[in-house]
Design a protein around this motif. Structure first.
Motif, PDB file in Angstrom:
ATOM      1  N   HIS A   4      30.540  36.044  35.633  1.00 48.99           N
ATOM      2  CA  HIS A   4      30.952  36.905  36.741  1.00 48.99           C
ATOM      3  C   HIS A   4      31.924  36.212  37.709  1.00 48.99           C
ATOM      4  N   ASP A   5      32.091  34.901  37.595  1.00 51.77           N
ATOM      5  CA  ASP A   5      33.037  34.181  38.456  1.00 51.77           C
ATOM      6  C   ASP A   5      34.475  34.641  38.225  1.00 51.77           C
ATOM      7  N   ILE A   6      34.745  35.207  37.058  1.00 51.06           N
ATOM      8  CA  ILE A   6      36.085  35.702  36.748  1.00 51.06           C
ATOM      9  C   ILE A   6      36.523  36.776  37.739  1.00 51.06           C
ATOM     10  N   LEU A   7      35.559  37.469  38.343  1.00 45.18           N
ATOM     11  CA  LEU A   7      35.894  38.520  39.311  1.00 45.18           C
ATOM     12  C   LEU A   7      36.667  37.970  40.498  1.00 45.18           C
ATOM     13  N   GLY A   8      36.458  36.710  40.833  1.00 51.59           N
ATOM     14  CA  GLY A   8      37.153  36.084  41.945  1.00 51.59           C
ATOM     15  C   GLY A   8      38.631  35.858  41.702  1.00 51.59           C
ATOM     16  N   TYR A   9      39.072  36.034  40.466  1.00 51.80           N
ATOM     17  CA  TYR A   9      40.474  35.856  40.119  1.00 51.80           C
ATOM     18  C   TYR A   9      41.243  37.172  40.108  1.00 51.80           C
ATOM     19  N   PHE A  10      40.550  38.275  40.379  1.00 45.83           N
ATOM     20  CA  PHE A  10      41.153  39.596  40.275  1.00 45.83           C
ATOM     21  C   PHE A  10      40.849  40.457  41.487  1.00 45.83           C
ATOM     22  N   GLU A  11      41.757  41.392  41.714  1.00 46.44           N
ATOM     23  CA  GLU A  11      41.569  42.429  42.722  1.00 46.44           C
ATOM     24  C   GLU A  11      41.542  43.761  41.978  1.00 46.44           C
ATOM     25  N   HIS A  12      40.564  44.600  42.314  1.00 51.25           N
ATOM     26  CA  HIS A  12      40.461  45.915  41.688  1.00 51.25           C
ATOM     27  C   HIS A  12      41.222  46.904  42.550  1.00 51.25           C
ATOM     28  N   ARG A  13      42.249  47.503  41.985  1.00 53.95           N
ATOM     29  CA  ARG A  13      43.100  48.430  42.730  1.00 53.95           C
ATOM     30  C   ARG A  13      42.536  49.849  42.690  1.00 53.95           C
ATOM     31  N   SER A  14      42.938  50.652  43.632  1.00 54.79           N
ATOM     32  CA  SER A  14      42.446  52.031  43.730  1.00 54.79           C
ATOM     33  C   SER A  14      42.863  52.883  42.529  1.00 54.79           C
ATOM     34  N   ASP A  15      43.930  52.494  41.828  1.00 55.80           N
ATOM     35  CA  ASP A  15      44.363  53.252  40.646  1.00 55.80           C
ATOM     36  C   ASP A  15      43.606  52.832  39.384  1.00 55.80           C
ATOM     37  N   GLY A  16      42.636  51.928  39.530  1.00 59.27           N
ATOM     38  CA  GLY A  16      41.807  51.503  38.411  1.00 59.27           C
ATOM     39  C   GLY A  16      42.251  50.217  37.745  1.00 59.27           C
ATOM     40  N   ALA A  17      43.445  49.754  38.059  1.00 58.98           N
ATOM     41  CA  ALA A  17      43.958  48.520  37.456  1.00 58.98           C
ATOM     42  C   ALA A  17      43.328  47.296  38.117  1.00 58.98           C
ATOM     43  N   TRP A  18      43.348  46.202  37.384  1.00 52.58           N
ATOM     44  CA  TRP A  18      42.916  44.908  37.899  1.00 52.58           C
ATOM     45  C   TRP A  18      44.148  44.010  37.930  1.00 52.58           C
ATOM     46  N   VAL A  19      44.364  43.325  39.051  1.00 51.13           N
ATOM     47  CA  VAL A  19      45.521  42.461  39.218  1.00 51.13           C
ATOM     48  C   VAL A  19      45.036  41.048  39.517  1.00 51.13           C
ATOM     49  N   CYS A  20      45.614  40.085  38.811  1.00 43.04           N
ATOM     50  CA  CYS A  20      45.252  38.681  38.991  1.00 43.04           C
ATOM     51  C   CYS A  20      45.768  38.195  40.342  1.00 43.04           C
ATOM     52  N   VAL A  21      44.884  37.581  41.137  1.00 39.13           N
ATOM     53  CA  VAL A  21      45.273  37.078  42.458  1.00 39.13           C
ATOM     54  C   VAL A  21      45.439  35.564  42.492  1.00 39.13           C
ATOM     55  N   ARG A  22      44.984  34.891  41.452  1.00 44.37           N
ATOM     56  CA  ARG A  22      45.232  33.453  41.319  1.00 44.37           C
ATOM     57  C   ARG A  22      45.142  33.090  39.836  1.00 44.37           C
ATOM     58  N   PRO A  23      46.014  32.207  39.392  1.00 43.95           N
ATOM     59  CA  PRO A  23      46.106  31.908  37.962  1.00 43.95           C
ATOM     60  C   PRO A  23      44.874  31.183  37.417  1.00 43.95           C
ATOM     61  N   PHE A  24      44.621  31.429  36.145  1.00 45.46           N
ATOM     62  CA  PHE A  24      43.548  30.733  35.441  1.00 45.46           C
ATOM     63  C   PHE A  24      43.765  30.902  33.943  1.00 45.46           C
ATOM     64  N   THR A  25      42.957  30.210  33.159  1.00 44.85           N
ATOM     65  CA  THR A  25      43.027  30.331  31.706  1.00 44.85           C
ATOM     66  C   THR A  25      41.805  31.081  31.218  1.00 44.85           C
ATOM     67  N   LEU A  26      42.054  32.188  30.535  1.00 46.83           N
ATOM     68  CA  LEU A  26      41.001  33.004  29.948  1.00 46.83           C
ATOM     69  C   LEU A  26      40.745  32.503  28.534  1.00 46.83           C
ATOM     70  N   THR A  27      39.509  32.155  28.245  1.00 47.15           N
ATOM     71  CA  THR A  27      39.155  31.693  26.908  1.00 47.15           C
ATOM     72  C   THR A  27      38.203  32.701  26.283  1.00 47.15           C
ATOM     73  N   THR A  28      38.624  33.263  25.153  1.00 50.57           N
ATOM     74  CA  THR A  28      37.802  34.208  24.404  1.00 50.57           C
ATOM     75  C   THR A  28      37.491  33.595  23.048  1.00 50.57           C
ATOM     76  N   ARG A  29      36.767  34.343  22.239  1.00 49.09           N
ATOM     77  CA  ARG A  29      36.492  33.856  20.878  1.00 49.09           C
ATOM     78  C   ARG A  29      37.772  33.688  20.079  1.00 49.09           C
TER      79      ARG A  29
END
Length: 65
Positions: A4-29
């Motif tokens: 859930h810490d990933i939420l701190g890197y994003f802002e949820h906009r009123s149009d439903g989009a998520w915008v990154c507010v500070r850079p990071f590296t996303l690691t998935t499978r």
């Protein structure tokens, strides 16, 4: 980082989009992806095999966004 810490890197906009507010590296499978500040993620946009907007919405519902 807790999932859930990933939420701190994003802002949820009123149009439903998520915008990154500070850079990071996303690691998935499938990959490691550098996410830049200002990048916008809408539903259906897959990053490293993950619909990032949907994932963030789910986390936001669980942990608050």
């Amino acid at each position: 980082m807790a999932k859930h810490d990933i939420l701190g890197y994003f802002e949820h906009r009123s149009d439903g989009a998520w915008v990154c507010v500070r850079p990071f590296t996303l690691t998935t499978r499938n990959a490691s992806i550098d996410i830049r500040q200002g990048q916008r993620f809408d539903y259906g946009k897959r990053v490293g095999g993950l619909d990032l907007a949907e994932y963030l919405e789910q986390l936001g519902s669980q942990f608050g966004s």
